[in-house]
Design an enzyme around this catalytic site. Structure first.
Site, PDB file in Angstrom:
ATOM      1  N   ASP A 113     122.316  -9.197  45.379  1.00  0.00           N
ATOM      2  CA  ASP A 113     120.953  -9.129  46.059  1.00  0.00           C
ATOM      3  C   ASP A 113     120.022  -9.651  45.639  1.00  0.00           C
ATOM      4  OD1 ASP A 113     122.251  -7.224  48.200  1.00  0.00           O
ATOM      5  OD2 ASP A 113     121.815  -5.631  47.010  1.00  0.00           O
ATOM      6  N   ASP A 141     122.896  -8.302  54.283  1.00  0.00           N
ATOM      7  CA  ASP A 141     122.151  -7.182  55.070  1.00  0.00           C
ATOM      8  C   ASP A 141     121.219  -7.281  56.144  1.00  0.00           C
ATOM      9  OD1 ASP A 141     123.553  -5.952  52.878  1.00  0.00           O
ATOM     10  OD2 ASP A 141     121.999  -6.180  51.452  1.00  0.00           O
TER      11      ASP A 141
END
Length: 208
Positions: free
Chosen positions: A167, A181
């Protein structure tokens, strides 16, 4: 049984004497109601071509974008100070997330891996009866995002099916996430909107 006959149509069955069935137009009432009933099986079928190419094209684009972004982040940003994009409001900060989207459920990495794989299988099966362009885009976003994070689960440390997702998008007062995401969330929102409008994946519109 009635639903199956509506979808595939009911074939003409000659009587026991072997006589040919009468033409529907000769027996149709003058008001045309009989013609509408006879053609209902065809009218209810999806029209146009399937949108499989659109689905997999969107999925491939979303997956490639996520994969390239993670490779760049790992090579250039990991183990370095965060990069401020919009002051403190938006930063690029590389982290490894063993949980689900936005950092939830870190103790259930394997479960999220299985769920992602199941989503991919379901979307692939649904593609066979996909005639709606908006649904093709929505499912493509879901598929590309699921593939992006599943790739991390399989190939990144600490091990197969237990890998931590990369991330790097870090808004202020919000969880750090990645492009996969974002793709999943956008696809999910689009599916909700399409469902509210009554549009089905096969291109038909229903009204509740």
């Amino acid at each position: 049984m009635a639903e199956a006959e509506r979808i595939i149509g009911t074939p003409d069955i000659p009587d026991a004497s072997g006589a040919e069935p009468e033409q529907s137009e000769e027996r149709a009432p003058a008001d045309g109601s009989g013609a509408n009933e006879a053609g209902s099986g065809v009218a209810d079928r999806p029209k146009g071509k399937r949108r499989i190419a659109v689905l997999f094209g969107v999925a491939a684009f979303a997956y490639a974008l996520d994969l390239v972004s993670k490779l760049v982040v790992v090579a250039k940003l990991e183990h370095h100070a965060p990069i401020e994009v919009i002051g403190d409001w938006l930063k690029l900060e590389a982290i490894r997330n063993p949980g689900a989207a936005f950092g939830f459920g870190e103790a259930f990495t394997i479960i999220f891996t299985v769920i992602a794989a199941a989503v991919i299988v379901v979307i692939a099966r649904l593609a066979r009866k996909l005639y709606s362009l908006p649904w093709a885009v929505a499912l493509g976003l879901l598929l590309g995002g699921a593939l992006g994070n599943l790739t991390d689960r399989i190939f990144r440390s600490p091990g197969v099916f237990e890998g931590a997702v990369v991330d790097f998008i870090a808004p202020k007062h919000f969880a750090v996430f990645n492009l996969a995401d974002s793709s999943i969330v956008c696809g999910g929102i689009l599916i909700v909107l399409l469902s509210f409008r009554g549009l089905d994946p096969d291109g038909t519109v229903h009204k509740d």
